[in-house]
Enzyme design. Structure first.
Site, mmCIF file in Angstrom:
data_model
loop_
_atom_site.group_PDB
_atom_site.id
_atom_site.type_symbol
_atom_site.label_atom_id
_atom_site.label_comp_id
_atom_site.label_asym_id
_atom_site.label_seq_id
_atom_site.Cartn_x
_atom_site.Cartn_y
_atom_site.Cartn_z
ATOM 1 N N CYS A 129 19.892 29.392 2.348
ATOM 2 C CA CYS A 129 19.471 30.775 2.161
ATOM 3 C C CYS A 129 18.035 30.987 2.623
ATOM 4 O O CYS A 129 17.707 32.032 3.185
ATOM 5 C CB CYS A 129 19.641 31.185 0.697
ATOM 6 S SG CYS A 129 21.390 31.280 0.215
ATOM 7 N N HIS B 81 26.847 32.622 -0.601
ATOM 8 C CA HIS B 81 25.777 32.740 -1.594
ATOM 9 C C HIS B 81 25.318 34.191 -1.734
ATOM 10 O O HIS B 81 25.462 34.994 -0.809
ATOM 11 C CB HIS B 81 24.587 31.875 -1.195
ATOM 12 C CG HIS B 81 24.856 30.408 -1.319
ATOM 13 N ND1 HIS B 81 23.851 29.478 -1.385
ATOM 14 C CD2 HIS B 81 26.018 29.701 -1.384
ATOM 15 C CE1 HIS B 81 24.360 28.265 -1.493
ATOM 16 N NE2 HIS B 81 25.680 28.377 -1.489
ATOM 17 N N CYS C 175 18.388 28.391 -1.990
ATOM 18 C CA CYS C 175 18.629 27.041 -1.470
ATOM 19 C C CYS C 175 18.113 26.970 -0.028
ATOM 20 O O CYS C 175 17.784 27.994 0.578
ATOM 21 C CB CYS C 175 20.121 26.725 -1.530
ATOM 22 S SG CYS C 175 21.098 27.598 -0.289
ATOM 23 N N GLU D 270 22.364 35.537 -1.757
ATOM 24 C CA GLU D 270 21.344 35.965 -0.797
ATOM 25 C C GLU D 270 21.966 36.289 0.557
ATOM 26 O O GLU D 270 21.610 37.293 1.188
ATOM 27 C CB GLU D 270 20.278 34.873 -0.626
ATOM 28 C CG GLU D 270 19.494 34.576 -1.882
ATOM 29 C CD GLU D 270 20.116 33.473 -2.745
ATOM 30 O OE1 GLU D 270 19.371 32.905 -3.562
ATOM 31 O OE2 GLU D 270 21.327 33.176 -2.610
#
Length: 149
Positions: free
Chosen positions: A86, A53, A83, A55
């Site tokens: 993260c 991801h 999410c 992040e």
């Protein structure tokens, strides 16, 4: 520089990821003292790694740049609401603030993230006969206190 500026940088990364790489619309930047020190985009489709991801990629880069697992004096700006995975990494990295431009409902509406599937995966603690040996080893080698939170 302000919040809008840094969020726009994250959004621009997300747009570029979609248009140029066919990736998902997630971008993130990490800011320290008003300067972007790291950035990341979602590369899950490219790498087939569900943890890749934006992040997390930005956190990894910022940690490398600063030489620290703690980013206590940094902020993260993301194109979409982080999410749970993260969020956990953001907390573990001790970032001081999180800003995002789109709520998770936007990603759910776009069918990018599941709307609750697999949210009830069972976790079960199993006590082992020999205890928590790796943790005991850590204490023996490093003492009970670690600098990290």
């Amino acid at each position: 520089m302000n919040t809008q500026y840094f969020l726009q940088q994250a959004i621009d990364l997300a747009r570029s990821n979609v248009m140029e790489k066919g990736g998902r619309p997630f971008g993130a930047v990490i800011v320290r003292n008003g300067e972007i020190i790291a950035a990341g985009v979602n590369t899950v489709l490219e790498t087939k790694d569900p943890t890749d991801h934006a992040e997390l990629r930005a956190i990894r880069e910022a940690s490398r740049v600063l030489g620290s697992e703690l980013l206590s004096d940094c902020e993260i700006y993301a194109s979409g609401e982080p999410c749970p995975m993260c969020q956990g990494a953001i907390g573990r990295a001790d970032l001081k603030a999180v800003y995002y431009a789109s709520p998770k409902e936007a990603a759910m509406k776009a069918n990018i993230v599941p709307a609750g599937s697999n949210q009830n995966v069972p976790y079960q603690y199993v006590e082992m006969a020999n205890g928590s040996e790796p943790f005991e080893l850590w204490i023996e080698r490093n003492g009970k206190q670690d600098q990290a939170k």
